[in-house]
Design a protein around this motif. Structure first.
Motif, PDB file in Angstrom:
ATOM      1  N   ALA A 110       0.881  -1.249   0.024  1.00  0.00           N
ATOM      2  CA  ALA A 110       0.054  -0.062  -0.033  1.00  0.00           C
ATOM      3  C   ALA A 110       0.771   1.412  -0.060  1.00  0.00           C
ATOM      4  O   ALA A 110       1.851   1.279   0.503  1.00  0.00           O
ATOM      5  N   LEU A 111       0.483   2.276  -0.742  1.00  0.00           N
ATOM      6  CA  LEU A 111       1.266   3.731  -0.720  1.00  0.00           C
ATOM      7  C   LEU A 111       0.982   4.448   0.494  1.00  0.00           C
ATOM      8  O   LEU A 111      -0.249   3.988   1.203  1.00  0.00           O
ATOM      9  N   PRO A 112       1.579   5.283   0.954  1.00  0.00           N
ATOM     10  CA  PRO A 112       1.400   6.068   2.108  1.00  0.00           C
ATOM     11  C   PRO A 112       0.064   6.603   2.124  1.00  0.00           C
ATOM     12  O   PRO A 112      -0.810   6.644   3.237  1.00  0.00           O
ATOM     13  N   GLN A 113      -0.420   7.118   1.039  1.00  0.00           N
ATOM     14  CA  GLN A 113      -2.000   7.754   0.976  1.00  0.00           C
ATOM     15  C   GLN A 113      -2.965   6.617   1.414  1.00  0.00           C
ATOM     16  O   GLN A 113      -4.058   7.075   1.826  1.00  0.00           O
ATOM     17  N   ASP A 114      -2.738   5.518   0.851  1.00  0.00           N
ATOM     18  CA  ASP A 114      -3.744   4.516   1.170  1.00  0.00           C
ATOM     19  C   ASP A 114      -3.752   4.210   2.616  1.00  0.00           C
ATOM     20  O   ASP A 114      -4.955   3.835   3.223  1.00  0.00           O
ATOM     21  N   ILE A 115      -2.570   4.045   3.279  1.00  0.00           N
ATOM     22  CA  ILE A 115      -2.560   3.789   4.631  1.00  0.00           C
ATOM     23  C   ILE A 115      -3.137   4.816   5.278  1.00  0.00           C
ATOM     24  O   ILE A 115      -3.630   4.617   6.422  1.00  0.00           O
ATOM     25  N   TYR A 116      -2.879   6.064   5.169  1.00  0.00           N
ATOM     26  CA  TYR A 116      -3.488   7.230   5.718  1.00  0.00           C
ATOM     27  C   TYR A 116      -5.094   7.260   5.438  1.00  0.00           C
ATOM     28  O   TYR A 116      -5.688   7.865   6.407  1.00  0.00           O
ATOM     29  N   ARG A 117      -5.471   6.821   4.340  1.00  0.00           N
ATOM     30  CA  ARG A 117      -6.943   6.792   4.161  1.00  0.00           C
ATOM     31  C   ARG A 117      -7.616   5.531   5.160  1.00  0.00           C
ATOM     32  O   ARG A 117      -8.568   5.823   5.633  1.00  0.00           O
ATOM     33  N   LEU A 118      -6.900   4.633   5.178  1.00  0.00           N
ATOM     34  CA  LEU A 118      -7.289   3.679   6.248  1.00  0.00           C
ATOM     35  C   LEU A 118      -7.229   3.879   7.697  1.00  0.00           C
ATOM     36  O   LEU A 118      -8.296   3.672   8.516  1.00  0.00           O
ATOM     37  N   PHE A 119      -6.180   4.731   7.877  1.00  0.00           N
ATOM     38  CA  PHE A 119      -5.878   5.111   9.330  1.00  0.00           C
ATOM     39  C   PHE A 119      -5.745   6.613   9.260  1.00  0.00           C
ATOM     40  O   PHE A 119      -4.568   7.084   9.584  1.00  0.00           O
ATOM     41  N   PRO A 120      -6.686   7.304   9.442  1.00  0.00           N
ATOM     42  CA  PRO A 120      -6.770   8.878   9.336  1.00  0.00           C
ATOM     43  C   PRO A 120      -5.922   9.399  10.481  1.00  0.00           C
ATOM     44  O   PRO A 120      -5.556  10.633  10.252  1.00  0.00           O
ATOM     45  N   ASP A 121      -5.574   8.714  11.442  1.00  0.00           N
ATOM     46  CA  ASP A 121      -4.759   9.555  12.708  1.00  0.00           C
ATOM     47  C   ASP A 121      -3.401   9.222  12.374  1.00  0.00           C
ATOM     48  O   ASP A 121      -2.707   9.624  13.316  1.00  0.00           O
ATOM     49  N   VAL A 166       1.493   4.660  12.226  1.00  0.00           N
ATOM     50  CA  VAL A 166      -0.003   4.627  12.253  1.00  0.00           C
ATOM     51  C   VAL A 166      -0.298   4.303  13.983  1.00  0.00           C
ATOM     52  O   VAL A 166       0.040   3.317  14.648  1.00  0.00           O
ATOM     53  N   LYS A 167      -1.296   5.162  14.439  1.00  0.00           N
ATOM     54  CA  LYS A 167      -1.678   5.002  15.734  1.00  0.00           C
ATOM     55  C   LYS A 167      -3.022   4.413  16.010  1.00  0.00           C
ATOM     56  O   LYS A 167      -4.099   4.606  15.361  1.00  0.00           O
ATOM     57  N   PHE A 168      -2.966   3.396  16.602  1.00  0.00           N
ATOM     58  CA  PHE A 168      -3.880   2.425  16.599  1.00  0.00           C
ATOM     59  C   PHE A 168      -4.063   1.506  17.884  1.00  0.00           C
ATOM     60  O   PHE A 168      -3.270   0.917  18.526  1.00  0.00           O
ATOM     61  N   GLU A 169      -5.088   1.801  18.638  1.00  0.00           N
ATOM     62  CA  GLU A 169      -5.421   1.033  20.035  1.00  0.00           C
ATOM     63  C   GLU A 169      -4.453   1.358  21.015  1.00  0.00           C
ATOM     64  O   GLU A 169      -4.189   0.591  21.656  1.00  0.00           O
ATOM     65  N   GLY A 170      -3.892   2.418  21.119  1.00  0.00           N
ATOM     66  CA  GLY A 170      -3.101   2.965  21.854  1.00  0.00           C
ATOM     67  C   GLY A 170      -1.448   2.662  21.540  1.00  0.00           C
ATOM     68  O   GLY A 170      -0.632   2.821  22.464  1.00  0.00           O
ATOM     69  N   PHE A 171      -1.386   2.042  20.571  1.00  0.00           N
ATOM     70  CA  PHE A 171       0.052   1.529  19.916  1.00  0.00           C
ATOM     71  C   PHE A 171       0.368   2.510  18.985  1.00  0.00           C
ATOM     72  O   PHE A 171      -0.619   2.875  18.182  1.00  0.00           O
ATOM     73  N   VAL A 172       1.616   2.437  18.359  1.00  0.00           N
ATOM     74  CA  VAL A 172       2.060   3.278  17.229  1.00  0.00           C
ATOM     75  C   VAL A 172       2.983   2.217  16.607  1.00  0.00           C
ATOM     76  O   VAL A 172       3.994   1.654  16.947  1.00  0.00           O
ATOM     77  N   PHE A 173       2.621   2.115  15.198  1.00  0.00           N
ATOM     78  CA  PHE A 173       3.198   0.963  14.366  1.00  0.00           C
ATOM     79  C   PHE A 173       3.958   1.751  13.195  1.00  0.00           C
ATOM     80  O   PHE A 173       3.345   2.598  12.423  1.00  0.00           O
ATOM     81  N   GLU A 174       5.296   1.308  13.029  1.00  0.00           N
ATOM     82  CA  GLU A 174       5.812   2.115  11.865  1.00  0.00           C
ATOM     83  C   GLU A 174       5.379   1.243  10.527  1.00  0.00           C
ATOM     84  O   GLU A 174       5.891  -0.033  10.436  1.00  0.00           O
ATOM     85  N   ILE A 175       4.761   1.668   9.515  1.00  0.00           N
ATOM     86  CA  ILE A 175       4.410   1.032   8.470  1.00  0.00           C
ATOM     87  C   ILE A 175       5.129   1.658   7.163  1.00  0.00           C
ATOM     88  O   ILE A 175       4.821   2.792   6.865  1.00  0.00           O
ATOM     89  N   ALA A 176       5.752   0.503   6.208  1.00  0.00           N
ATOM     90  CA  ALA A 176       6.789   1.380   5.265  1.00  0.00           C
ATOM     91  C   ALA A 176       6.009   0.551   4.074  1.00  0.00           C
ATOM     92  O   ALA A 176       5.893  -0.655   3.850  1.00  0.00           O
ATOM     93  N   THR A 177       6.153   1.567   2.866  1.00  0.00           N
ATOM     94  CA  THR A 177       5.826   0.934   1.359  1.00  0.00           C
ATOM     95  C   THR A 177       7.004   0.093   1.007  1.00  0.00           C
ATOM     96  O   THR A 177       8.068   0.882   1.039  1.00  0.00           O
ATOM     97  N   SER A 178       6.937  -0.921   0.469  1.00  0.00           N
ATOM     98  CA  SER A 178       8.113  -1.771   0.086  1.00  0.00           C
ATOM     99  C   SER A 178       8.569  -0.916  -1.078  1.00  0.00           C
ATOM    100  O   SER A 178       8.119  -0.503  -1.955  1.00  0.00           O
ATOM    101  N   ARG A 179       9.798  -0.886  -0.957  1.00  0.00           N
ATOM    102  CA  ARG A 179      10.484  -0.013  -2.090  1.00  0.00           C
ATOM    103  C   ARG A 179      11.812  -0.178  -2.675  1.00  0.00           C
ATOM    104  O   ARG A 179      12.488  -1.173  -1.824  1.00  0.00           O
TER     105      ARG A 179
END
Length: 447
Positions: free
Chosen positions: A57-68, A81-94
């Motif tokens: 997924a591209l960064p804008q795809d992730i942002y659309r799925l997780f607006p925070d 990505v901030k989700f349920e009190g945790f922060v996850f680093e998600i990188a587009t394969s490059r």
């Protein structure tokens, strides 16, 4: 052909949240896996403290799925990505090409082939995927075998990987020490040959890597590797110079100053306080310039603590320490020998010492210093008993202040500090117990 092995992940809130992210991204039509240190730790049987992911997924795809989410490195495909009190680093394969500064790629191309992303990563043990839905570790680079053999191997050609980011040479040492792996001979030879390029790394990045090495149970091994690679002489020549500085065999039967420093880290276990870690490393750096041989041919280090403290500002500037850390570290180095005389201290001076902000850190430094030399810990035990019996270690509020001294006819200046320090000692000694006695004390002693 990828090697695949089954590993179940631990039941934890972190993993439950990460799994929900994976399911949501996959339901949107994208591939996504855990990647990096979390996968390595799972294979080693450890519970990861954080989880990074790689996705098509591209960064804008992730942002659309997780607006925070935070687009912290969108040009490199990285989203927090901030989700349920945790922060996850998600990188587009490059894919990355054209590294010109030993840190950042000049050109980044996103790819739908996640395997290509793995081939740009640093070490094989950090370049495996984990599918939390199927419970599969997917290894395209030989990381599983390297973990079995306890070898830290570069993905691809060592010179290319280290040339892309010079910090990877320090990371190789940190991972080898932390994991207790051997660095693959070709990679180690390349680290030693390219070590001079570490001068070009931003000081803040070097400082953080060094601090991560020092705040670890295997700090001594990391220091040995830093020295063997010549990286220590580049960034901390003051520490590198401690090797071969012989000490009095009665007070330091363990060996020279370098051996003493390593032993302190070995005996300390996990050092979680960065001030303590740096204090252990630097407390004796003044011994090299202070070294002298007496007429009895015995080494002496008169004033080494003051000389060492005077060297701290240059090191703090070089490694971009915070002002607070630099000041606390200089204080710890300058006064680390004063503990030898605490049993002879006046009550007021002892109370002052115990009320200092970083007293607990400096006391632990003293304990380790003694434990790794003459083994005499009576002073440490004495102070521990005093601390247990002390109801309150904070310094008392003075009965008089600067305004009061002006009203008494004294002119502002250096004398003020002398008067107020003496008054504090008198209050701590209980010879002055109220404001009236304080006024009398000042008038009688500072005419």
């Amino acid at each position: 052909m990828a090697e695949i092995c089954k590993i179940s992940y631990p039941e934890s809130e972190l993993f439950k949240s990460a799994l929900q992210i994976v399911l949501k991204v996959r339901n949107a039509g994208f591939e996504i896996f855990f990647v990096g240190g979390a996968v390595r730790d799972l294979v080693l049987g450890n519970t990861p403290s954080d989880i990074d992911m790689v996705t098509t997924a591209l960064p804008q795809d992730i942002y659309r799925l997780f607006p925070d989410s935070e687009m912290v490195g969108a040009c490199f495909g990285v989203v927090l990505v901030k989700f349920e009190g945790f922060v996850f680093e998600i990188a587009t394969s490059r894919e990355e090409r054209l590294y010109n500064d030993g840190r950042r790629p000049e050109e980044v191309t996103f790819t739908s082939d996640i395997k290509k992303d793995l081939l740009r990563r640093d070490f094989t043990v950090n370049a495996m995927l984990y599918d939390p839905v199927a419970g599969d570790v997917i290894d395209h680079v030989g990381g599983l075998q390297d973990i079995k053999e306890r070898v830290l191997r570069v993905v691809g050609v060592p010179e290319e990987r280290f040339g892309e980011d010079y910090l990877r040479m320090l990371r190789a040492i940190r991972f080898a020490a932390r994991l207790q792996f051997e660095i693959e001979p070709g990679a180690w030879e390349t680290v030693c040959r390219m070590a001079g390029l570490c001068r070009m790394i931003a000081a803040e990045r070097v400082r953080d890597e060094l601090e991560n090495m020092l705040c670890n149970v295997h700090a001594a091994r990391a220091l040995k590797l830093l020295k063997a690679s010549s990286i220590l002489s580049i960034w901390l020549p003051e520490v590198d110079a401690l090797s071969g500085v012989e000490q009095h065999p009665v007070y330091h039967p363990e060996g020279d100053v370098w051996v003493h420093t390593l032993l302190m880290f070995e005996r300390s276990g996990l050092v979680q306080d960065n001030l303590l870690a740096w204090s252990i490393l630097l407390h004796d750096i003044g011994k090299k310039p202070a070294f002298s041989l007496g007429c009895d041919n015995i080494p002496h280090f008169y004033g080494h603590e003051a000389m060492g403290a005077d060297m701290i500002p240059a090191i703090a500037e070089r490694l971009r320490f915070s002002r607070e850390l630099a000041g606390a570290l200089e204080h710890a180095v300058r006064y680390h020998m004063r503990f030898a005389s605490v049993m002879e201290m006046r009550e007021a001076k002892l109370k002052r010492l115990m009320a200092e902000k970083y007293f607990a850190v400096e006391l632990e430094l003293h304990r380790l210093d003694c434990l790794c030399s003459n083994g005499l810990t009576a002073t440490y035990e004495f102070l521990c008993k005093r601390m247990k019996s002390a109801v309150k270690l904070e310094l008392p509020e003075l009965f008089l202040n600067g305004s009061d001294l002006i009203k008494l006819g004294y002119k502002p200046g250096s004398l003020f500090k002398e008067i107020l320090d003496s008054l504090l000692d008198a209050q701590l000694d209980n010879t002055v117990t109220n404001r009236e006695e304080a006024v009398r004390f000042v008038k009688e002693n500072y005419i």
